[in-house]
Design a protein around this motif. Structure first.
Motif, PDB file in Angstrom:
ATOM      1  N   MET A   1      76.583 -22.887 -85.022  1.00  0.00           N
ATOM      2  CA  MET A   1      77.029 -24.226 -85.422  1.00  0.00           C
ATOM      3  C   MET A   1      78.553 -24.284 -85.495  1.00  0.00           C
ATOM      4  O   MET A   1      79.194 -23.339 -85.907  1.00  0.00           O
ATOM      5  N   ALA A   2      79.084 -25.407 -85.125  1.00  0.00           N
ATOM      6  CA  ALA A   2      80.528 -25.523 -85.019  1.00  0.00           C
ATOM      7  C   ALA A   2      81.182 -25.840 -86.357  1.00  0.00           C
ATOM      8  O   ALA A   2      82.374 -26.070 -86.422  1.00  0.00           O
ATOM      9  N   GLY A   3      80.412 -25.860 -87.406  1.00  0.00           N
ATOM     10  CA  GLY A   3      81.059 -25.837 -88.707  1.00  0.00           C
ATOM     11  C   GLY A   3      81.218 -27.161 -89.424  1.00  0.00           C
ATOM     12  O   GLY A   3      81.880 -27.220 -90.454  1.00  0.00           O
ATOM     13  N   SER A   4      80.593 -28.225 -88.952  1.00  0.00           N
ATOM     14  CA  SER A   4      80.621 -29.468 -89.718  1.00  0.00           C
ATOM     15  C   SER A   4      79.266 -29.746 -90.358  1.00  0.00           C
ATOM     16  O   SER A   4      79.017 -30.857 -90.828  1.00  0.00           O
ATOM     17  N   THR A   5      78.412 -28.749 -90.350  1.00  0.00           N
ATOM     18  CA  THR A   5      77.087 -28.868 -90.955  1.00  0.00           C
ATOM     19  C   THR A   5      76.984 -27.841 -92.078  1.00  0.00           C
ATOM     20  O   THR A   5      77.412 -26.704 -91.926  1.00  0.00           O
ATOM     21  N   PHE A   6      76.406 -28.257 -93.212  1.00  0.00           N
ATOM     22  CA  PHE A   6      76.264 -27.346 -94.348  1.00  0.00           C
ATOM     23  C   PHE A   6      74.870 -27.462 -94.938  1.00  0.00           C
ATOM     24  O   PHE A   6      74.372 -28.567 -95.154  1.00  0.00           O
ATOM     25  N   GLY A   7      74.259 -26.327 -95.249  1.00  0.00           N
ATOM     26  CA  GLY A   7      72.947 -26.324 -95.889  1.00  0.00           C
ATOM     27  C   GLY A   7      71.859 -25.975 -94.902  1.00  0.00           C
ATOM     28  O   GLY A   7      72.003 -26.180 -93.696  1.00  0.00           O
ATOM     29  N   LYS A   8      70.745 -25.462 -95.423  1.00  0.00           N
ATOM     30  CA  LYS A   8      69.632 -25.083 -94.566  1.00  0.00           C
ATOM     31  C   LYS A   8      68.540 -26.133 -94.575  1.00  0.00           C
ATOM     32  O   LYS A   8      68.104 -26.591 -93.536  1.00  0.00           O
ATOM     33  N   GLN A   9      68.072 -26.527 -95.752  1.00  0.00           N
ATOM     34  CA  GLN A   9      66.998 -27.513 -95.820  1.00  0.00           C
ATOM     35  C   GLN A   9      67.525 -28.871 -96.299  1.00  0.00           C
ATOM     36  O   GLN A   9      67.122 -29.897 -95.800  1.00  0.00           O
ATOM     37  N   PHE A  10      68.378 -28.836 -97.280  1.00  0.00           N
ATOM     38  CA  PHE A  10      69.107 -30.044 -97.679  1.00  0.00           C
ATOM     39  C   PHE A  10      70.447 -29.902 -96.983  1.00  0.00           C
ATOM     40  O   PHE A  10      71.296 -29.129 -97.404  1.00  0.00           O
ATOM     41  N   GLN A  11      70.634 -30.644 -95.917  1.00  0.00           N
ATOM     42  CA  GLN A  11      71.719 -30.339 -94.978  1.00  0.00           C
ATOM     43  C   GLN A  11      72.605 -31.563 -94.748  1.00  0.00           C
ATOM     44  O   GLN A  11      72.089 -32.662 -94.552  1.00  0.00           O
ATOM     45  N   ILE A  12      73.908 -31.352 -94.774  1.00  0.00           N
ATOM     46  CA  ILE A  12      74.790 -32.458 -94.415  1.00  0.00           C
ATOM     47  C   ILE A  12      75.631 -32.105 -93.188  1.00  0.00           C
ATOM     48  O   ILE A  12      75.944 -30.938 -92.943  1.00  0.00           O
ATOM     49  N   THR A  13      75.942 -33.131 -92.413  1.00  0.00           N
ATOM     50  CA  THR A  13      76.859 -33.012 -91.284  1.00  0.00           C
ATOM     51  C   THR A  13      77.916 -34.095 -91.474  1.00  0.00           C
ATOM     52  O   THR A  13      77.561 -35.270 -91.581  1.00  0.00           O
ATOM     53  N   THR A  14      79.169 -33.686 -91.548  1.00  0.00           N
ATOM     54  CA  THR A  14      80.220 -34.692 -91.738  1.00  0.00           C
ATOM     55  C   THR A  14      81.039 -34.862 -90.465  1.00  0.00           C
ATOM     56  O   THR A  14      81.026 -33.999 -89.594  1.00  0.00           O
ATOM     57  N   TRP A  15      81.728 -35.987 -90.386  1.00  0.00           N
ATOM     58  CA  TRP A  15      82.570 -36.286 -89.216  1.00  0.00           C
ATOM     59  C   TRP A  15      83.690 -37.221 -89.657  1.00  0.00           C
ATOM     60  O   TRP A  15      83.600 -37.867 -90.697  1.00  0.00           O
ATOM     61  N   GLY A  16      84.723 -37.292 -88.873  1.00  0.00           N
ATOM     62  CA  GLY A  16      85.761 -38.284 -89.130  1.00  0.00           C
ATOM     63  C   GLY A  16      87.120 -37.686 -89.413  1.00  0.00           C
ATOM     64  O   GLY A  16      87.224 -36.600 -89.985  1.00  0.00           O
ATOM     65  N   GLU A  17      88.134 -38.432 -89.003  1.00  0.00           N
ATOM     66  CA  GLU A  17      89.512 -38.017 -89.199  1.00  0.00           C
ATOM     67  C   GLU A  17      90.222 -38.999 -90.126  1.00  0.00           C
ATOM     68  O   GLU A  17      89.774 -40.123 -90.315  1.00  0.00           O
ATOM     69  N   SER A  18      91.330 -38.544 -90.638  1.00  0.00           N
ATOM     70  CA  SER A  18      92.129 -39.314 -91.577  1.00  0.00           C
ATOM     71  C   SER A  18      92.482 -40.695 -91.029  1.00  0.00           C
ATOM     72  O   SER A  18      92.442 -41.681 -91.749  1.00  0.00           O
ATOM     73  N   HIS A  19      92.810 -40.789 -89.757  1.00  0.00           N
ATOM     74  CA  HIS A  19      93.303 -42.049 -89.218  1.00  0.00           C
ATOM     75  C   HIS A  19      92.429 -42.630 -88.125  1.00  0.00           C
ATOM     76  O   HIS A  19      92.866 -43.493 -87.359  1.00  0.00           O
TER      77      HIS A  19
END
Lengths: 364, 364, 364, 364
Positions: A1-19
């Motif tokens: 995984m490229a590192g914007s996903t966290f958790g195994k079963q309860f899992q979040i994937t975040t995205w987005g930049e400051s601007h």
């Protein structure tokens, strides 16, 4: 995984930049049937958002959560919950200059080394603004835990050399204190320190302590996925955090076993511990006591003093950073720490007890 | 994953209990073509194994590595490498007593809560002996990194209140020093402290510092899989580690931005940093500088004093632990820290540069 | 993972329901520097979107891709790419009835069993509309592969009992043919069959064949993550696909080894194969030949005939489904198959060659 | 992951080559408290092992399972279970020749392309012998499922053009039939066909059907981790399998919706289905019916006829393969299919119901 996903079963994937136009999070694995709405998430985002008081950046972001999926008739469906937060207060022009050089303490240089180029506006993906998406995701985890009687509460323990007195604290005050300190006197002194830092065009770091109560014994895994390790990863993945301590771990390294061991005892007919130096885990598994840890946060790297650095060509130059920056990150990071901890505990609950709310309730 | 697997591309899975027939590790994802043999792994295991000197448990384990797969004609094939380490010095009878009660500072109680029962002999899976398998796996990672010019070197920084003087150290001495301290004078004082602890039927903790040199800039991921976070997880997953610090992270929390920021500079025509408070990462990505971190280790929980605890029925009792235990874990943990760090860096190399040795060499 | 994330290094996470405000995808791990814009993605979505011709549902969705992150100055940054697709043509009222019963061939019953309740509007998360998000994600993978000279091309091989004649095909015609068949004559007969199905309030299934050209030998993993297995998973995860075949795998099961083995040969100074019954992999690893597979697609479960089923109380009832449904899914699924295959190959490229475009180009 | 690990919560990692000292598997995540011993695993290995009858290779392997961890006092502890199987009948000299050329239908060429060189003895890691480790791991999953009342039963449906008559079968006969066919008459004809293949120095393929009974409705995930997709991946990862079908998926592709839909009905007060064309899943989630699928197996690639191929230098040559090979893989693959299916279902149970046996039993 490229590192914007966290958790195994309860899992979040975040995205987005400051601007960019928006930031967001996809929460996958949240059990079905949990009451959820944007209104329930908003208080978490509000605690993180900038411009709430004189201590933080004058940049004002509304940080309104919009739920785009995964909720039906006011309850989670078990399917991914997508939450969107629009960026509304970008002054990208403040940043055109930094395209050409590397700010000390920032990820400008490493992003260029890794990716070949970067979205330099406001730090792009490496901006602290990224944590808004974590907070939206972690808020869902926190609400899930609340349903199970588990609460996660963090507060500012110190800013610079100003420390709270733990014996004169009302920990709920952390929610309203401008510094996140649950000690009015210390908080005032910290405000003075921060004001002084601002005057001196400088910034300052601090320490956040977090306590999770109501965690049943038996969560976590014995070897690599110890609760300590997963919490550590979660907290150390927050941009400015550079150290993590479970319980009294730092003090423990200069202590004796006879001091650091927590004797078990009978607590009203249940097994408890007389002390909690361990911070609520033994062998990486929750022991039924409060889970307690600390996050050590570095000073904001963006300061208004002239700094030495290099430009993209490697030539040494002097720079003066513009933009709107917090002289201290700590107060706004308190809720980020809570949210990351909530994600870890929620995931541990699901890994152990499965993803069915009915079954989880049977156990807890 | 149930938590005995670590890493994404360079991945290890460990197994084995303190008093079973053997322990072992499966290394999956190691690039093909790396020279490997049991002889190359053995020095790492030897540094961890008990009974090397008066400071450690009198228990003697041979800890011989046997390679069962993944190596052909002296080189790795790219297929999983299975390494077996037989248990040869088990005195299981020492442990029959502990089946019925919960030792303070140990995972007896939490294992019972999680699994319903436990292999109580020597702590079973929660024994420090589990780290032998990590060392075997990490040794392969370290050998892989060595091929690429990356070295990982840890040493004891303090035991109890005895600290090394970093200005009078020869860091290579850590390999031969009985305490893992690269400072002869401090090491002697630490030996005296340990001897005193033994006399007093007590134990003591300490701090290990680790330095990784030769890491190219650009490894690691920006958000959840920051190098700091992954290193933190790796190190905090070692049984006795209760805190983790990147660079000067703890000090940084009471510092100013003007002190903590590391200015970039021209270093012989390449971009470098004047200081390294950050510990070699910016935004979670390696910055080309040394990666530096510390692990805080608690005192051995097995002490020979009478301790208060409860039995399985929850009744308060006094216990006297038997068995053969180290009065301090730190010296033997030095190589464990190195091995876990090696696994993290090797994985980051593969995630960024792929799994083909020819291609990796083209980059480095 | 709860199952809305696919891929290890080139990874997508999708979200969204048929009748929510939007659907979307987060692509994490796409290498930096790839030219990308909504315009480049749109043609893929257009091929999938409904209402293009008389064969598909009259429901009209614009399916406009909006890129919210991960692209800067027209190129990917290496950070997560978030793509949003708004739902614009929902007639939720068509579905109020189905809240109370279980449609045959649909996931109504299983969602209720798994989650306790469901977003019944248009099938919610189990709707074929979910594949719009896969297509947006897969389009990015396909564009990445195109940069490397790898092309993925699928087409309809059969609908009901109408089969194309592979010897009179121009495979590029699949892009414009209303049935996805690259054989004008067969396509006309298939259109007639579909018209007849519509008349009879029935639906029909079909077969899609896909060919990937330009894949270098050596991608894929030897054991569980064989290219065959990962492709199979990717394709079988598309709602209506119920069987998957690599090369001539089905025929092979009744063949002799002397017929099925593909002899290696010298092809203009490079190693090639005389035949390709295997479908481009040996031992799960690409052999440099075209990767060829088939997807078997069931008839649309939503038919306008009276059907027998049960209501939520388990009572047998007769139902007549309303709403706007395709009499055949196959033509619109062609691009979904291409996109899932693109994701698998892109991921295999990254796992083997790393995530740096410069390094990947050095190899290819 | 580099591909020798399978499963998310019930997870196996296999290792070992055809001609190394041993093969093995580590099972991580198996719930604690399951009765387990080498004796319970052995029958599964015996069904796979070579040399049981005239149909298979004369190579004799004892394939004795040795449990090295994770079991205490006859029960699983919840910690990783390591199982070792020694290689005892290697004739490595049979293979020295193949080091220099590429056998058609084998992974020799692709391993060289991926890894740069290979352990050529008996196919090394790509040998069918690798499946012994899967069987040991899958046996534990099967035993776990048996405890929950879930049974997994596979059998040979066809070999070459010889098919069983499903209406005259006693499916339990598959366990004792030399062909794995539960139809004595068909089995005899298949034996004749195999004998003929042997005579003609040829080999033949076949089809295995598998049925899982007792699976509760509601297992599996809606999008990428559909039960169909995960089963497909599991089965297609078995070396010789080149196609996979859920239920009547292949036939379904030429059927009408009115034929393929399975109407729900009242079955003794519970919701059931009148037919099971879907194969026991709807929307990728188990529907409470039997899970039924087929695996299509290619002919053994090792045949004793002269074959055309190339050597490592790319020159076209004629070869005659030596060694001891099965003229048909199918009968020995039956238990491999069962074991892979067991792993998938066991994992789906844990993902949904958690890892605590007490809690799982409460649900089932």
């Amino acid at each position: 995984m490229a590192g914007s996903t966290f958790g195994k079963q309860f899992q979040i994937t975040t995205w987005g930049e400051s601007h960019g136009p928006a930031l967001g999070v996809v929460i996958d694995g949240c059990p079905a049937g949990l009451p959820l709405s944007a209104e329930l998430i908003q208080p978490y985002l509000d605690r993180r958002k900038p411009g709430r008081n004189a201590l933080s950046t004058p940049r004002k972001e509304e940080d309104q959560a919009e739920i785009l999926s995964g909720v039906f008739e006011g309850k989670t469906t078990g399917c991914p919950i997508s939450i969107l937060i629009r960026n509304t207060s970008q002054h990208s022009s403040d940043y055109s200059e930094i395209a050409g050089y590397y700010r000390p303490g920032h990820a400008d240089y490493t992003f260029d080394q890794k990716f070949g180029f970067r979205d330099y506006r406001g730090g792009g993906r490496s901006s602290g603004r990224e944590t808004a998406a974590r907070v939206a995701g972690g808020a869902v985890a926190a609400l899930f835990l609340k349903e199970l009687g588990i609460t996660v509460q963090a507060y500012t323990e110190s800013i610079g050399d100003v420390k709270i007195n733990p014996f004169s604290c009302n920990f709920d005050d952390a929610l309203t204190s401008p510094t996140g300190m649950p000690d009015e006197d210390a908080s005032k002194r910290a405000e003075e320190l921060i004001a002084k830092c601002k005057e001196e065009s400088d910034s300052v770091g601090g320490v956040i302590r977090c306590r999770v109560t109501g965690v049943p014994a038996g969560l976590g895994e014995p070897v690599f996925d110890k609760l300590d390790a997963t919490l550590g990863k979660a907290i150390l993945s927050i941009g400015a955090v550079k150290a993590f301590e479970m319980g009294d771990g730092i003090l423990g390294s200069s202590s004796r076993g006879s001091q650091f061991n927590d004797p078990f005892c009978d607590r009203d007919g249940r097994i408890g511990k007389m002390t909690n130096h361990a911070g609520g885990t033994l062998g990486g598994i929750s022991d039924g006591d409060d889970i307690v840890f600390r996050a050590f946060i570095k000073p904001t790297p963006s300061i208004y003093q002239t700094q030495k650095t290099v430009n993209k060509q490697g030539e040494e130059i002097d720079i003066n950073i513009k933009g709107r920056h917090d002289p201290v990150i700590v107060p706004r990071a308190v809720v980020v720490v809570e949210c990351m901890a909530s994600l870890v505990i929620a995931d541990a609950v699901l890994c152990s007890l499965g993803s069915r709310m009915d079954l989880i309730r049977k156990f807890l």
